[in-house]
Design a protein around this motif. Sequence first.
Motif, PDB file in Angstrom:
ATOM      1  N   GLY A  93       0.796  -1.166  -0.060  1.00  9.91           N
ATOM      2  CA  GLY A  93       0.027  -0.118   0.024  1.00  9.91           C
ATOM      3  C   GLY A  93       0.880   1.396  -0.152  1.00  9.91           C
ATOM      4  N   ILE A  94       0.640   2.202   0.863  1.00  4.33           N
ATOM      5  CA  ILE A  94       1.111   3.528   0.738  1.00  4.33           C
ATOM      6  C   ILE A  94       2.413   3.222   1.350  1.00  4.33           C
ATOM      7  N   ALA A 114       0.959  -2.563   4.127  1.00  2.80           N
ATOM      8  CA  ALA A 114       0.621  -3.768   3.453  1.00  2.80           C
ATOM      9  C   ALA A 114      -0.617  -4.538   4.063  1.00  2.80           C
ATOM     10  N   ARG A 115      -1.193  -5.206   3.097  1.00  5.66           N
ATOM     11  CA  ARG A 115      -2.278  -6.197   3.683  1.00  5.66           C
ATOM     12  C   ARG A 115      -1.904  -7.628   2.973  1.00  5.66           C
ATOM     13  N   HIS A 174      -1.474   7.370  11.830  1.00  5.53           N
ATOM     14  CA  HIS A 174      -2.041   8.683  11.434  1.00  5.53           C
ATOM     15  C   HIS A 174      -2.827   8.571  10.012  1.00  5.53           C
ATOM     16  N   ALA A 175      -2.301   7.808   9.124  1.00  5.44           N
ATOM     17  CA  ALA A 175      -2.921   7.393   7.698  1.00  5.44           C
ATOM     18  C   ALA A 175      -4.179   6.807   7.993  1.00  5.44           C
ATOM     19  N   HIS A 176      -4.451   5.839   9.089  1.00  8.93           N
ATOM     20  CA  HIS A 176      -5.584   5.123   9.110  1.00  8.93           C
ATOM     21  C   HIS A 176      -6.694   6.033   9.799  1.00  8.93           C
ATOM     22  N   ALA A 177      -6.209   7.094  10.545  1.00 10.04           N
ATOM     23  CA  ALA A 177      -7.105   7.825  11.468  1.00 10.04           C
ATOM     24  C   ALA A 177      -7.622   9.074  10.068  1.00 10.04           C
ATOM     25  N   LYS A 178      -7.033   9.048   9.266  1.00  5.13           N
ATOM     26  CA  LYS A 178      -7.422  10.098   8.168  1.00  5.13           C
ATOM     27  C   LYS A 178      -8.116   9.494   7.215  1.00  5.13           C
ATOM     28  N   GLY A 179      -8.204   8.125   7.041  1.00  3.88           N
ATOM     29  CA  GLY A 179      -8.994   7.201   5.979  1.00  3.88           C
ATOM     30  C   GLY A 179      -8.112   7.460   4.725  1.00  3.88           C
ATOM     31  N   ARG A 180      -6.765   7.071   4.880  1.00  3.90           N
ATOM     32  CA  ARG A 180      -5.794   7.003   3.919  1.00  3.90           C
ATOM     33  C   ARG A 180      -5.138   5.856   3.789  1.00  3.90           C
ATOM     34  N   LEU A 181      -5.604   4.775   4.458  1.00  4.56           N
ATOM     35  CA  LEU A 181      -4.598   3.490   4.767  1.00  4.56           C
ATOM     36  C   LEU A 181      -5.092   2.408   3.907  1.00  4.56           C
TER      37      LEU A 181
END
Length: 351
Positions: A85-86, A108-109, A162-169
């Motif tokens: 991912g990012i 990554a997932r 931070h990315a998860h909290a912002k919906g960017r993960l």
Amino acid sequence: MSTQGHVPSGSSLVDTGESSHRHAIEAAGALVWRVRKGELQVQLIHRPRYDDWSWPKGKLDPGETLRECAVREVAEETGKPIVLGIPLPMLRYKTPEGRFKRVHYWAARRATDKDAPALRARTPVPAVDPAEIDEACWLGVDDARRRLTRPADREPLDALVHAHAKGRLDTRALVVARHARARKRAAWAGTEEDRPLTPAGYLQAATLVPILAAYGAVSITTSHWLRCADSMAPYARATGLASGLSFDLTELAHETSPRKVAAVVDRLLKEPRSAVMCTHRPVLPTVVRALSARTREAVRADLPSQDPYLKPGELLIAHVADHRDGPRVVAVERSQSHLHQAILTAKAGVS
């Protein structure tokens, strides 16, 4: 004391295929994440040799790209394939031997579909060696932060949170490729439609396969002109995917109707899974403008802005998250293989 480099989540990461610090040890890995019952969790590994808890990672093998290395190392150390991912912050530190080491990280997932096309394009990895890794566990982020042996390893974790909290993960990738090196226009007696790749270009096209596989691309859309179609052919063969040939992505169609190019980009941004599209240098300004319209303001400066935008065979990776107003590009990277620079400086003509 270690010194750390930082690649913020949502910014551009350029992989030139060669270290800018030629004597540095290059390594890559990933923070594998999931959400369970509303809680963000990450996977840590334990190395009995060092008795430490860390992220799965390892040194590049000869000829590997950073992304290929990250995917391989995580599979070797956790036993499960992943999709990148990012990009996350890179860490840099000195080894006990006094050499600098740079570790490049991605979110990554796990690849849950064992029959995913991208997995067919990857080289098999050996089973986890218990002498190297004797435990891999999922932890909530607070527990993971406490358990990490090295304080510096918390930096990519903080970026991930931070990315998860912002919906960017939770993202997918749209990979934009410029076709590989082609015969010079002046040296080709045929038409533009059938102008082929050079021998170096065919090799270059083959080196794109592990990079595209690292992002789990499940669809291929390409200009139907030969040099683009042949640039995607190695990935199509390795995955079993069919290439979607598009007249709208050719140079000729672009001259007539650039809006159709923008429509292709917008359609691919809305696809629910990762995709790759391949086109020509004169078409790239329109592609970039279409991406920019869907890109976070803080990330737009990371998009290429000057001709030629991408070199032959180079990739632009746009990480796409779903937003209330539609798809949104939340991070950008560029990548090329280790063979890229050698190919570009060869005597064959450039297109």
